[in-house]
Scaffold this motif. Structure first.
Motif: not given
Length: 294
Positions: A248-257
């Motif tokens: 899964l995308d683990t960038s902060p924005g992606a994790l938040a979504w």
């Protein structure tokens, strides 16, 4: 094709769950968490129809899992509650209202947000057997502990505990179904039947089925189906990321979504499950009985 098969599977599962609960409400309480329950239910045409729909859903789900990651397919399977809601609303003639529409949009939007933000994709399968067995052991052990606790629990939480236990087992079953599908396509039929995963899939399915029918027997659908529908994708995603190599995308924005999407899915499931359109117990069963020819 993954989306088409997964949503078709969700449709069959949702309709199947409603039909199964309609029948399970009539079973004697002495059959609770006993294989006798399944023997009694197998004589009911409505239950057999529900099981047939569920089997179709599981086959379609297996096809989706063979083509896509567990972390992608599981949120789509959670939409089975939308189809269960549609059938229940047709049975009860209840309007959706604010809570119904709110739950519908939260569930659908949550699934879309998780998939778009997470962008589930395959990676290298984890080869550490300890990690495999640790995750599977936690899931199965937790499910069995919840089932044992349900025997001593109050009537109001008995069904949700069993439903969560069943959802955890179904999540593990979906992960092992993907493993079995890969094994069949890569190593052939002989290796497939000589491996332990297909037999574990059958054992998990039978145990989860017993838990689900016991939950349906003891309480209205609104008490059990939301818990089942919420637990299964969370367990499946944990297995997919934990030992199947899903990424899964683990960038902060992606994790938040992704977190927002999962929360929206759970809230939407609860709102839909508690809607008045969902069968509420003996009154609904009596109404169904009255409609049957004598």
């Amino acid at each position: 094709m993954v989306f088409a098969f997964a949503v078709s599977a969700a449709c069959c599962l949702g309709i199947g769950f409603v039909l199964q609960q309609n029948a399970a409400q009539r079973a004697p309480m002495s059959d609770f968490l006993s294989l006798r329950l399944l023997l009694d239910l197998v004589r009911m045409p409505r239950w057999l129809t529900g099981i047939g729909m569920m089997v179709c859903g599981m086959v379609l789900g297996a096809i989706a899992l063979s083509q896509g990651e567990v972390s992608l397919v599981e949120p789509l399977l959670a939409t089975n509650l939308l189809f269960a809601m549609a059938l229940s609303r047709w049975q009860t003639r209840q309007p959706l209202g604010r809570s119904g529409w709110g739950g519908l949009w939260l569930l659908a939007g949550g699934v879309a947000a998780f998939i778009v933000a997470g962008q589930p994709h395959g990676g290298a399968t984890v080869t550490d057997p300890l990690r495999h067995w640790l995750i599977i052991g936690i899931m199965i052990g937790g499910a069995l502990a919840l089932a044992a606790a349900s025997k001593r629990a109050r009537m109001s939480i008995e069904a949700p505990l069993l439903a969560v236990a069943a959802g955890m087992l179904y999540g593990v079953q979906d992960a092992l179904t993907r493993v079995s599908g890969k094994q069949l396509s890569k190593e052939g039929l002989t290796a497939f039947f000589l491996s332990w995963q297909p037999y574990a899939v059958l054992a998990l399915g039978l145990t989860a089925l017993l838990f689900v029918q016991s939950a349906f027997e003891t309480a209205p659908l609104r008490m059990s189906l939301p818990a089942l529908t919420a637990a299964q994708p969370l367990a499946g995603i944990a297995c997919g990321v934990g030992f199947l190599g899903d990424r899964l995308d683990t960038s902060p924005g992606a994790l938040a979504w992704q977190v927002t999407g999962l929360v929206a899915i759970v809230i939407g499931i609860v709102l839909i499950g508690r809607h008045p359109a969902m069968p509420s117990g003996t009154a609904e069963v009596d109404r169904v009985r009255d409609l049957q020819p004598h």
